[in-house]
Scaffold this motif. Structure first.
Motif, PDB file in Angstrom:
ATOM      1  N   GLN A1078       0.833  -1.203   0.000  1.00 54.58           N
ATOM      2  CA  GLN A1078       0.000   0.000   0.000  1.00 54.58           C
ATOM      3  C   GLN A1078       0.870   1.257   0.000  1.00 54.58           C
ATOM      4  N   GLU A1079       1.955   1.239   0.775  1.00 55.46           N
ATOM      5  CA  GLU A1079       2.853   2.396   0.817  1.00 55.46           C
ATOM      6  C   GLU A1079       3.639   2.522  -0.483  1.00 55.46           C
ATOM      7  N   PHE A1080       4.077   1.406  -1.051  1.00 58.12           N
ATOM      8  CA  PHE A1080       4.786   1.464  -2.332  1.00 58.12           C
ATOM      9  C   PHE A1080       3.876   2.049  -3.414  1.00 58.12           C
ATOM     10  N   THR A1081       2.633   1.642  -3.399  1.00 57.49           N
ATOM     11  CA  THR A1081       1.692   2.134  -4.412  1.00 57.49           C
ATOM     12  C   THR A1081       1.405   3.617  -4.213  1.00 57.49           C
ATOM     13  N   ALA A1082       1.202   4.027  -2.964  1.00 62.03           N
ATOM     14  CA  ALA A1082       0.949   5.440  -2.686  1.00 62.03           C
ATOM     15  C   ALA A1082       2.166   6.287  -3.054  1.00 62.03           C
ATOM     16  N   ALA A1083       3.366   5.768  -2.795  1.00 59.57           N
ATOM     17  CA  ALA A1083       4.588   6.497  -3.146  1.00 59.57           C
ATOM     18  C   ALA A1083       4.685   6.689  -4.654  1.00 59.57           C
ATOM     19  N   LEU A1084       4.332   5.671  -5.410  1.00 60.67           N
ATOM     20  CA  LEU A1084       4.332   5.792  -6.869  1.00 60.67           C
ATOM     21  C   LEU A1084       3.341   6.848  -7.326  1.00 60.67           C
ATOM     22  N   ALA A1085       2.152   6.828  -6.773  1.00 55.04           N
ATOM     23  CA  ALA A1085       1.124   7.789  -7.183  1.00 55.04           C
ATOM     24  C   ALA A1085       1.573   9.217  -6.887  1.00 55.04           C
ATOM     25  N   LYS A1086       2.147   9.442  -5.705  1.00 53.17           N
ATOM     26  CA  LYS A1086       2.594  10.785  -5.345  1.00 53.17           C
ATOM     27  C   LYS A1086       3.773  11.228  -6.205  1.00 53.17           C
ATOM     28  N   ALA A1087       4.684  10.317  -6.491  1.00 54.44           N
ATOM     29  CA  ALA A1087       5.829  10.671  -7.328  1.00 54.44           C
ATOM     30  C   ALA A1087       5.372  11.047  -8.732  1.00 54.44           C
ATOM     31  N   ARG A1088       4.397  10.329  -9.255  1.00 52.77           N
ATOM     32  CA  ARG A1088       3.884  10.660 -10.580  1.00 52.77           C
ATOM     33  C   ARG A1088       3.146  11.999 -10.577  1.00 52.77           C
ATOM     34  N   GLU A1089       2.431  12.247  -9.513  1.00 54.19           N
ATOM     35  CA  GLU A1089       1.732  13.527  -9.401  1.00 54.19           C
ATOM     36  C   GLU A1089       2.734  14.674  -9.385  1.00 54.19           C
ATOM     37  N   LEU A1090       3.809  14.515  -8.630  1.00 57.19           N
ATOM     38  CA  LEU A1090       4.845  15.549  -8.562  1.00 57.19           C
ATOM     39  C   LEU A1090       5.533  15.705  -9.918  1.00 57.19           C
ATOM     40  N   ALA A1091       5.862  14.590 -10.565  1.00 47.86           N
ATOM     41  CA  ALA A1091       6.535  14.646 -11.860  1.00 47.86           C
ATOM     42  C   ALA A1091       5.663  15.327 -12.905  1.00 47.86           C
ATOM     43  N   HIS A1092       4.359  15.118 -12.839  1.00 49.57           N
ATOM     44  CA  HIS A1092       3.457  15.772 -13.792  1.00 49.57           C
ATOM     45  C   HIS A1092       3.468  17.287 -13.595  1.00 49.57           C
ATOM     46  N   GLU A1093       3.455  17.720 -12.340  1.00 47.97           N
ATOM     47  CA  GLU A1093       3.523  19.166 -12.072  1.00 47.97           C
ATOM     48  C   GLU A1093       4.820  19.749 -12.629  1.00 47.97           C
ATOM     49  N   ILE A1094       5.925  19.042 -12.429  1.00 52.07           N
ATOM     50  CA  ILE A1094       7.216  19.509 -12.942  1.00 52.07           C
ATOM     51  C   ILE A1094       7.190  19.567 -14.462  1.00 52.07           C
ATOM     52  N   THR A1095       6.627  18.553 -15.087  1.00 55.12           N
ATOM     53  CA  THR A1095       6.548  18.519 -16.554  1.00 55.12           C
ATOM     54  C   THR A1095       5.782  19.713 -17.086  1.00 55.12           C
ATOM     55  N   ASP A1107       6.392  17.327 -26.316  1.00 56.77           N
ATOM     56  CA  ASP A1107       6.354  15.947 -25.828  1.00 56.77           C
ATOM     57  C   ASP A1107       7.351  15.700 -24.703  1.00 56.77           C
ATOM     58  N   PHE A1108       8.071  16.741 -24.317  1.00 52.05           N
ATOM     59  CA  PHE A1108       9.026  16.566 -23.219  1.00 52.05           C
ATOM     60  C   PHE A1108       8.296  16.137 -21.948  1.00 52.05           C
ATOM     61  N   GLU A1109       8.949  15.281 -21.188  1.00 57.61           N
ATOM     62  CA  GLU A1109       8.291  14.749 -19.997  1.00 57.61           C
ATOM     63  C   GLU A1109       9.308  14.477 -18.896  1.00 57.61           C
ATOM     64  N   VAL A1110       8.858  14.644 -17.674  1.00 57.58           N
ATOM     65  CA  VAL A1110       9.595  14.205 -16.504  1.00 57.58           C
ATOM     66  C   VAL A1110       8.780  13.097 -15.847  1.00 57.58           C
ATOM     67  N   PHE A1111       9.418  11.978 -15.594  1.00 54.20           N
ATOM     68  CA  PHE A1111       8.687  10.887 -14.936  1.00 54.20           C
ATOM     69  C   PHE A1111       9.561  10.257 -13.856  1.00 54.20           C
ATOM     70  N   PRO A1112       8.929   9.735 -12.814  1.00 54.00           N
ATOM     71  CA  PRO A1112       9.694   9.087 -11.750  1.00 54.00           C
ATOM     72  C   PRO A1112       9.921   7.619 -12.088  1.00 54.00           C
ATOM     73  N   TYR A1113      11.034   7.106 -11.649  1.00 51.57           N
ATOM     74  CA  TYR A1113      11.328   5.696 -11.902  1.00 51.57           C
ATOM     75  C   TYR A1113      12.161   5.110 -10.773  1.00 51.57           C
ATOM     76  N   THR A1114      11.701   3.988 -10.287  1.00 52.62           N
ATOM     77  CA  THR A1114      12.532   3.138  -9.450  1.00 52.62           C
ATOM     78  C   THR A1114      12.153   1.714  -9.779  1.00 52.62           C
ATOM     79  N   ILE A1115      12.975   0.781  -9.390  1.00 52.28           N
ATOM     80  CA  ILE A1115      12.811  -0.598  -9.828  1.00 52.28           C
ATOM     81  C   ILE A1115      11.502  -1.206  -9.352  1.00 52.28           C
ATOM     82  N   THR A1116      10.928  -0.679  -8.269  1.00 51.45           N
ATOM     83  CA  THR A1116       9.707  -1.271  -7.720  1.00 51.45           C
ATOM     84  C   THR A1116       8.441  -0.776  -8.418  1.00 51.45           C
TER      85      THR A1116
END
Length: 1359
Positions: A1078-1095, A1107-1116
C-alpha cells in the motif's frame, strides 16, 4: 628594616604590573597587526590535508596595500578593500594566496549561496588581514620555526578571537541550510565535525573551523562568541568583532544575489501546505458505506415482507382457481396464451436435445475410432508444448508491455545502466549487552552491544572472505572474481578489488584491521586521554564526507573505494540519529546489472551463488556471534522457483486425491460381489485424462501461436478445468446410472438419449465459462490475459473432449458393465446379475427426502433469503475495506531465509528505495532559462525541478520522499564557479587550453574556465555548457574539488555525441522507508503527481518540445503500478465474465430473461461475498486474487446454471415443487461433481510451503467453493421458489394438444404404459429431449418409487 623590605617588594610588583599594562595596551591597538607574513609549516599539526602554513608573530602597523597585492586582496577579501592605495591590511601576498586556497575548499560547497560564502570568508579575512587585527584576537600559542636562511622566527600556532553572537548567529543561519546536491544533505554537516547538521550550533561550527586536528585548519583558533556589550573575558584594548553578517536572502556587497530557497528558508516563496487528507465517508458517527448497506437491507427487508404478505393474501383468494404459477387449473390453454419466449425456449431445447442425442449415439457406436481421432488431435496440439515459453520474470507477468511503468522502464534501461544488483546482510547481536564509553571529545556515549570492536573485526573478516570469492567462469574462460562484476563508481573502466562499492561499518576504517586497532593519546582542554576506534566511529557517522577526523588518530572517514559511507548504509535500528545505539550492522555489496543475454549475467549469478553459500555456511557455524538475515539479487527468483518445485508433489497429491474421489464416487456399488464391476476407476481416470488433455491442447496451441505461459497457469487452469470437467462427468454418469433402458433401445441409443438430456446444460455452463474467459483476455495485465486465454480454450476443449472421448469411454465401460466383466481384470466375469432398478446412490434419496423439504419449508425459505441478503450487504461493506496489493514476502515459502531478510529490512533500515526523476529528450538544459528551470542554487527559479522535489520532502508523510534530489546541474554550476579550483584550463604544455583538474599544479593551470559574474549568478552559455559538461562528468571528486561528477553523475546524463543535445538525464531522490505494498503504491502515485507538475512547468520554458516529460522511476514501480488501476481492472474483468453468463443462459434457455437474471444475480452474490470474506481472512486484492475471482465466476456457473436450467425446464405445478425437483436431481450431481471434487484437492493445498499458494489458492479457493456451494444449493433453490419463471406454456399447450389427439385415436394402453414407459422412479421429470411427462394438477410433484401414479403420465414426442 622589615618595613623597607616590604615596601620595596610592593614597588617592584606595581612596576611590573604597569609595564604589563603598557605592553598589553600596545598589543590591542587599532591599526596594528598581531602577526604578519608566513613563517612556514606548523610543526604541531601532522597528517594535514593541506599545508598548515602559519604566520609569524609580528606586532606592527598595518601595511598599505597596492597594485597586485590589492587586486588579490580585493579578490579574496572584498569586504576589506577600500581602494588601491587607501587600504591597509595585516597580510602579505603569500598569506592571501594561502587563505584563498583554504577558502576555495569551503567555497566549493558554499558558493551556491553567495551570502553564506561571504560570511564564511568574512571572519577568516578579518582574523587574517584586518588592519585592526590586534584588537580582535589574542595570540595564545607560538613556536619557533627556523627559516630557510637559518633565521629563527616565532610563529603563531594558536590564538583566540572575539566575535559577537549577532554576527556568528547570523552567519551560521545563512549557511545552515546550504545543500550538497550530490547527496541531498547539508553542507554544514561536513563543517561541524562530530555534531553533524542536526546538532550543529554556531559555537560548534566555529570550533570545528578553528580545530587544527581536522586536517584543514593550519593552526588552533579559539572563537569566543560573546553577546554585544560584554567585556568580561576580553583583554583591555581588545574589542568584539560585531560587523553585520548577511542574511542568506540578502545581496552581497559584490553584487551576489540572495540564496535560493533550496539553501535559504528566508528565500522560499509562500508554498501552500498540502490540504488535509479527505475524511473517511461517514454518516453521523458511523461508516457511510455501512449505513447505506443497512438502509438498503432494511428497504429490501420491508419490500420482501410486503411481497410475502401480498402473495399470501392473493393466494388465499385465488387458492382454488390458480396454482402458484398462476396457471388456471382445469382450464385449457389457448395458443394465444403462449408467448414468443415460451415457443423459443421449447424450440431451443428440442433442437439441442435432438442434436446431442444424435451425436451421442454416433460417438457411442464408434468408441475406438473416436478415441483414436481424439488422441491424434490432442497429440498434434500437444507437440507445441516443446516450444512453450514459461514466463517467470515478475515484470513480464504483472506489467503490460504498453503500460506506463513498462514504457518508463524501457526508457530508463535504454539510456541508463540498470539498477545495480544488491547483495546485502543485516546483522544483529541481540544477546550482547550495551556499554558506556566516556569519550574525550564526545562525552559519555551509549554503545549498543553490536557496536563493539570484536564484532566489527568479525564482520570485516566475513567481508574480506566474501570479497575474495573466486571461481572458474566458462563464459569468461578464466577465473572470475568480484572486480569483474562489481559496481565501481569511481573507476568503472578497470576496477581493482578496492574500487568495488562495498558499504558497511568497516569502511569507516578503510577495511583496515590496523586502523581499527589504532589508538592515540590526545589532549583536550587540559585533559589527556586515549582515543580509539569509537571516537573515529562517532565522528564519521556524523560527518561521513570528512577526509580526516578531528581525533589524534587523524583517519579518513571515506571508504576505500573513494566515496562516503552514509550512516544508514552502515548501521540500522537507531533513533534520532543516535548511531551508537544502533541495533544492526548493514553490509552491502553492489554489483553491476547485466542483460540476461550478456555473458556476464551468468558470471554475476555465479558470484551470487558463491556469496549465498558462504553466508549459509557462516550461519551454520556455531562460533558465529551474529544473528543475521541476508539476500542476493537472485534470491527472490531462486526462492520462487524452489518453492514451485517443492510444491509440485503437493499438487500431484491434490490431483491424486481428486482422481480417487471421482473414481470412488462414480461407482454404483449395489453389491459387494459386483464392486469390481460397478466401480468407475477407468471412467474416472478417463475423465481426468480428458481434463489433462484439454489443458495440454490449450498449452500446445498457445505455444504454437507464441502466447507465453506461467506458473500461475500451470497451477490454476487444471483446477478450474477439473472443476468444470468433473461436474459434467458426474452429471452425465449419474444421469446414465439413474436412467432405465427402454424396450428395443440399444446401449448406444440410451447413451445418446441421456446425452441429449444433459448436454444442453453442460453446453450452457462450458460456453458461458469459455466466453467469460475469452472476454477476460481483454485485460491489460499479461498474467491475467494469458490465464484467461489458456483457461478459455481449455474449458472449451474439455467440453469437446467430453462430448467425444468421454462419451466413447462411457460407451466402452457400459459394454464391460453389461457383460459383468471386472474393471481392472477385464477377462474376469461376475455371475451376480445387475439390479433391475437403476441405482440412485445415497445422495439423491437423501436430498430428495430430507434436504429439499427442509430447505424449501416456508419458514426456512424466508430465513434463507434474509440471511443471504444480509450476508451480501455485509460483503458489500467489507468490499470497500479490502486491502489492495501483494507484499513481496508472500511470494516466499514459509521456510525461506528471505522472510527473515524482509523482517530485518523493515525493522532496521532507515531509508527507503532511491527514485529517479528522469527527463526525456526535448529540453534545452544549456540555455539560461533551461538551467534555471532545473537548478536550485542562487538565481534559479523558485519552482524549478529540484525545488519542487525539495518542497515535497518537507511533507514526507504525504509525498513519501525523504531526501531531496541530487542535481548534476547544480553541481555543474558550482564546479564551474571560479571561486573553486574545480574547473581550470591548462596555460602551458601540450594540453594548453584544455581542462585541467584541481590536483594539477597551479603553475600549469593559471586560467579559470569562467570568470566571476557581477551578480554572483554563474550561467554558462551554450558553447561553454556543451564544452565543459563532459569534463565535469569525467572529473573524479577529491579534497581539492569535491564537486567532480565522476561516480555521482557520469551515468546520470546522456549526451548525443552528434548534436551535443542531452537526450536523457536523471535526478535521484530517496523515498521514506516503505514497508508494504500500500505504501509502495501510494509512493508511486505521489511521485507521478509531482513529476506531472514539474513537466507542466518545464514545458512552459521557450524551446521545450511539447512531448518533453519528466517521470519518476525506481525498480519497484513496475511491480506496484498495477495496484493503481487493479480495482477498475478487476471490475472490468469480472463484468466481462458476468456478461456472457447472462447472455448465454438467456439464449440457451430460449430467451428466458428471468432465469438469466436470477442466474446472474446469484453469481454476482457469490463473487461479492468472496471479496467480503477476503477482507475478513486477510487476503489482499491483487492480480493473483483477481485471477481466482475470475475463476470464481467460472466455478459459480457450475454451481448455479445447472440448477437454474433444471428449474426452468421442470413441469411440476408449483415453483416450490420445481425447486425441490431441481435441488434433488441436479443439486445432488452438482454437490458430488463440483463441491466434493474441489474440496479434497483444495484441502491438500493447505500443506504447501508457498505462502502464495496457502493464501491465494488454498484459502481463496476454499472460500469460492464453499460460497458457491452455499449459494447454489441453498440460496438459489429458495430464490427460484419465490421469483423463478413459471412453467413454459408452450410445453403445456403441446401436452394438451397431444393428449387430445391421443384420446381421439384411442391409443392409450395404461398397462403397457405403466410397465414400459413410465419412469421407474415414478418421479416427475424435467423436459428431456422433447419427452415431456405430465402429472395431473392435483397430484403432488414428488412421489416415492413405490407410490403408484393417480393418473398415468403421457409421453409426447415433441420432435
Amino acid at each position: 628594616m622589615h618595613w623597607h623590605r616590604k615596601s620595596w617588594t610592593w614597588a617592584i610588583t606595581l612596576c611590573t604590573l604597569a609595564i604589563c599594562l603598557v605592553l598589553s595596551g600596545a598589543q590591542h591597538e587599532p591599526g596594528y597587526c598581531a602577526f604578519y607574513e608566513e613563517c612556514g609549516l606548523n610543526p604541531d599539526v601532522g597528517g594535514a590535508l593541506i599545508p598548515p602554513k602559519v604566520p609569524c608573530k609580528d606586532y606592527r602597523k598595518a601595511v598599505s596595500v597596492t597594485g597586485d597585492h590589492y587586486k588579490l586582496l580585493e579578490n579574496v577579501c572584498p569586504m576589506l578593500a577600500k581602494g588601491d592605495g587607501q587600504t591597509h591590511a595585516c597580510c602579505t601576498v603569500k598569506q592571501l594566496s594561502s587563505l584563498r586556497d583554504s577558502l576555495m575548499l569551503s567555497k566549493a560547497v558554499l558558493n551556491r549561496c553567495p551570502s553564506c560564502a561571504d560570511n564564511f570568508a568574512h571572519i577568516h579575512c578579518i582574523t587574517t588581514c584586518s588592519p585592526n587585527q590586534s584588537q580582535i584576537l589574542k595570540i595564545t600559542k607560538t613556536v619557533n620555526i627556523t627559516q630557510p636562511l637559518g633565521i629563527v622566527k616565532e610563529a603563531v600556532t594558536g590564538y583566540e578571537t572575539y566575535i559577537s553572537t549577532s554576527f556568528s548567529d547570523a552567519a551560521f543561519r545563512s549557511c545552515q541550510n546550504v545543500r550538497i546536491p550530490a547527496t541531498g544533505g547539508y553542507a554544514i554537516a561536513t563543517m561541524c565535525g562530530r555534531y553533524g547538521s542536526t546538532l550543529c550550533t554556531p559555537q560548534r561550527w566555529y570550533d570545528f573551523q578553528g580545530d587544527s586536528s581536522n586536517g584543514l585548519a593550519p593552526l588552533d583558533i579559539n572563537f569566543r562568541l560573546l553577546p554585544e556589550g560584554q567585556t568580561a573575558g576580553i583583554p583591555p584594548g581588545a574589542v568584539l568583532f560585531s560587523e553585520k553578517a548577511l542574511n542568506c536572502n540578502e545581496t552581497t556587497p559584490t553584487g551576489g544575489e540572495g540564496c535560493s530557497c533550496q539553501d535559504c528558508l528566508q528565500s522560499c516563496p509562500a508554498v501552500p501546505q498540502p490540504g488535509p487528507l479527505p475524511d473517511p465517508f461517514k454518516i453521523g458517527e458511523l461508516d457511510g458505506v455501512l449505513v447505506i448497506c443497512i438502509i438498503i437491507f432494511s428497504i429490501v427487508f420491508i419490500l420482501f415482507v410486503s411481497f410475502l404478505a401480498f402473495r399470501y393474501s392473493t393466494q388465499r383468494r385465488k387458492w382454488k382457481a390458480k396454482d402458484q404459477n398462476e396457471n388456471v387449473i382445469d382450464q385449457k390453454i389457448s395458443p394465444k396464451d403462449v408467448t414468443c419466449s415460451d415457443r423459443a425456449s421449447l424450440a431451443t431445447q428440442d433442437f439441442l436435445g435432438s442434436i446431442f442425442q444424435t451425436w451421442g449415439t454416433l460417438m457411442a457406436h464408434h468408441p475406438l475410432k473416436v478415441l483414436l481421432a481424439c488422441l491424434v488431435v490432442v497429440l498434434v496440439f500437444a507437440v507445441g508444448i516443446i516450444n512453450i515459453e514459461l514466463t517467470t520474470d515478475p515484470v513480464q507477468l504483472w506489467s503490460a508491455p504498453n503500460s506506463r511503468a513498462r514504457r518508463e522502464k524501457d526508457v530508463h534501461d535504454l539510456h541508463f545502466d540498470p539498477f545495480y544488483r544488491t547483495n546485502q546482510l543485516i546483522l544483529t547481536a541481540p544477546n550482547r549487552p550495551s556499554h558506556f564509553y566516556n569519550s574525550l571529545l564526545f562525552g559519555e556515549q551509549n554503545f549498543s552491544g553490536i557496536i563493539s570492536k570484536d564484532l566489527i573485526l568479525e564482520l570485516l573478516e566475513l567481508q574480506k572472505k566474501i570479497q575474495a570469492i573466486e571461481f572458474w567462469s566458462e563464459d569468461l574462460n578464466r577465473t572470475a572474481s568480484l572486480k569483474d562484476i562489481c559496481y565501481a563508481p569511481l573507476n568503472p573502466s578497470n576496477p581493482s578489488l578496492t574500487d568495488c562499492a562495498v558499504n558497511g561499518l568497516p569502511q569507516y576504517f578503510q577495511n583496515s584491521v590496523d586502523n581499527l586497532n589504532a589508538k592515540a593519546n590526545m589532549t583536550e582542554l587540559g585533559v589527556t586521554k586515549e582515543v580509539d576506534w569509537r571516537d573515529h566511529f562517532i565522528y564519521c557517522v556524523n560527518s561521513p564526507l570528512s577526509f580526516k577526523d578531528i581525533t589524534a588518530l587523524g583517519m579518513s572517514c571515506m571508504a576505500d573505494y573513494g566515496a562516503p559511507v552514509f550512516p544508514f548504509l552502515a548501521v540500522g535500528g537507531y533513533d534520532n540519529e543516535e548511531y551508537t545505539t544502533a541495533e544492526a550492522l548493514v553490509l552491502t555489496f553492489s554489483l553491476n546489472n547485466y542483460a540476461r543475454s550478456d555473458v556476464k549475467f551468468r558470471v554475476v549469478e555465479q558470484w551470487e551463488s558463491k556469496f549465498l553459500e558462504i553466508l549459509k555456511e557462516y550461519q551454520r557455524d556455531p562460533k558465529t556471534n551474529f544473528t543475521f538475515a541476508y539476500m542476493a539479487e537472485r534470491s527472490l527468483e531462486d526462492e520462487i522457483n524452489r518453492t514451485t518445485a517443492e510444491d509440485i508433489p503437493i499438487f500431484m497429491i491434490s490431483y491424486a486425491v481428486i482422481f480417487l474421489y471421482i473414481a470412488v464416487a462414480l461407482g454404483e456399488y449395489s453389491s459387494w460381489k459386483r464392486i469390481l464391476v460397478d466401480s468407475k476407476f477407468l471412467v474416472g481416470f478417463g475423465g481426468i485424462l480428458v481434463v489433462g488433455c484439454s489443458v495440454m491442447v490449450s498449452m500446445g496451441f498457445y505455444a504454437w501461436v507464441g502466447v507465453p505461459s506461467s506458473l500461475v497457469i500451470l497451477q490454476v487452469v487444471p483446477f478450474l478445468v477439473l472443476a468444470v470437467g468433473a461436474d459434467n462427468i458426474f452429471i452425465l454418469v449419474l444421469e446414465y446410472q439413474r436412467d432405465t433402458r427402454r424396450p428395443g433401445e440399444t446401449r448406444e441409443e440410451q447413451i445418446g438419449r441421456v446425452l441429449g438430456n444433459v448436454a444442453p446444460s453442460m453446453l450452457l455452463c462450458s460456453l458461458s465459462e469459455s466466453v467469460c474467459f475469452f472476454l477476460g483476455a481483454l485485460s491489460t495485465m499479461p498474467a491475467v490475459r494469458s490465464f484467461a486465454l489458456y483457461a478459455a480454450l481449455a474449458v472449451l476443449m474439455d467440453f469437446i473432449l467430453q462430448m467425444t472421448a468421454f462419451v466413447a469411454v462411457l460407451s466402452l465401460d457400459a459394454r464391460r458393465q453389461d457383460a459383468n466383466r471386472c474393471e481392472i481384470a477385464c477377462c474376469v466375469t461376475v455371475k451376480t446379475p445387475r439390479p433391475s432398478k437403476p441405482n440412485k446412490g445415497f445422495l439423491l434419496p437423501l436430498m430428495k427426502k430430507y434436504y429439499a423439504p427442509v430447505l424449501l419449508n416456508p419458514i426456512s425459505r424466508i430465513i434463507v433469503m434474509l440471511v443471504f441478503f444480509a450476508m451480501f450487504c455485509a460483503s458489500v461493506f467489507l468490499l470497500f475495506h479490502v486491502k489492495v496489493g501483494l507484499d513481496q514476502e508472500l511470494a516466499m515459502p514459509t521456510d525461506s531465509y528471505m522472510l527473515d531478510y524482509f523482517a530485518y529490512l523493515y525493522k532496521y533500515f532507515e531509508v527507503g528505495v532511491p527514485t529517479y526523476f528522469i527527463t526525456t529528450k526535448g529540453f534545452n538544459f544549456n540555455s539560461v532559462n533551461g538551467t534555471n528551470a532545473v537548478c536550485s542554487s542562487v538565481g534559479c527559479d523558485q519552482f524549478s525541478l529540484t525545488q519542487k522535489i525539495r518542497y515535497a520532502t518537507e511533507y514526507p508523510e504525504r509525498s513519501y520522499l525523504a531526501i531531496p534530489a541530487s542535481s548534476w546541474v547544480d553541481d555543474f554550476i558550482d564546479w564551474l564557479n571560479p571561486g573553486s579550483k574545480c574547473c581550470r584550463l591548462y596555460t602551458r604544455g601540450p594540453n594548453n587550453g584544455t581542462f585541467c583538474a584541481a590536483n594539477e599544479s597551479d603553475y600549469l593551470c593559471l586560467k579559470k574556465c569562467m570568470t566571476r559574474p557581477p551578480n554572483g549568478v554563474l550561467r554558462p552559455n551554450t558553447d561553454e555548457f556543451n564544452k565543459f559538461l563532459p569534463d565535469f562528468l569525467g572529473n573524479r571528486p577529491d579534497l581539492q574539488c569535491p564537486k567532480g561528477g565522476l561516480g555521482a553523475y557520469d551515468k546520470a546524463v546522456v549526451i548525443d555525441n552528434a548534436t551535443g543535445e542531452i537526450t536523457a538525464s536523471r535526478f535521484m531522490a530517496y523515498h521514506t522507508p516503505l514497508v508494504n505494498s500500500q505504501e509502495f503504491t501510494a509512493a508511486l502515485a505521489k511521485a507521478r503527481e509531482l513529476a506531472h507538475e514539474i513537466t507542466m512547468t518545464m514545458r512552459k520554458i521557450p524551446g521545450t518540445d511539447p512531448d518533453f516529460e519528466v517521470f519518476p522511476y525506481t525498480i519497484t514501480y513496475v511491480y506496484y503500478e498495477q495496484y493503481l488501476t487493479i480495482v477498475n481492472e478487476g471490475v472490468f474483468n469480472i463484468c466481462m465474465c458476468l456478461l456472457p453468463t447472462f447472455i448465454v443462459c438467456c439464449i440457451l434457455l430460449g430467451m428466458d430473461l428471468r432465469s438469466g437474471f436470477l442466474n446472474l444475480l446469484t453469481i454476482v452474490m457469490i463473487t461479492v461475498d468472496t471479496v467480503g470474506v477476503m477482507t475478513l481472512w486477510g487476503i489482499d486484492f491483487n492480480a493473483v486474487s483477481l485471477i481466482n475471482l475470475v475463476t470464481a465466476v467460472g466455478i459459480s456457473v457450475e454451481f448455479v446454471s445447472h440448477i437454474t436450467r433444471s428449474f426452468a425446464l421442470s413441469t411440476c405445478p408449483t415453483k416450490v415443487e420445481r425447486a425441490k425437483e431441481a435441488t434433488a436431481n441436479m443439486g445432488s450431481a452438482v454437490f458430488a461433481g463440483v463441491a466434493m471434487t474441489n474440496l479434497p484437492g483444495i484441502v491438500v493445498l493447505a500443506f504447501a510451503k508457498a505462502q502464495l499458494i496457502q493464501i491465494f489458492f488454498f484459502r481463496l479457493n476454499l472460500v469460492i467453493t464453499l460460497l458457491g456451494m452455499a449459494h447454489g444449493l441453498i440460496f438459489l433453490p429458495v430464490l427460484l421458489s419465490f421469483f423463478g419463471p413459471g412453467v413454459n406454456k408452450a410445453v403445456l399447450l403441446q401436452i394438451q394438444e397431444k393428449k387430445a389427439t391421443e384420446k381421439e385415436l384411442h391409443i392409450y394402453n395404461n398397462t403397457n404404459f405403466e410397465n414400459n414407459e413410465k419412469p421407474a422412479n415414478g418421479e416427475p421429470t424435467s423436459i428431456k429431449n422433447g419427452i415431456i411427462p405430465i402429472n395431473s394438477p392435483e397430484e403432488p410433484a414428488e412421489k416415492s418409487a413405490e407410490e403408484p401414479a393417480k393418473e398415468p403420465a403421457v409421453e409426447i414426442n415433441m420432435s
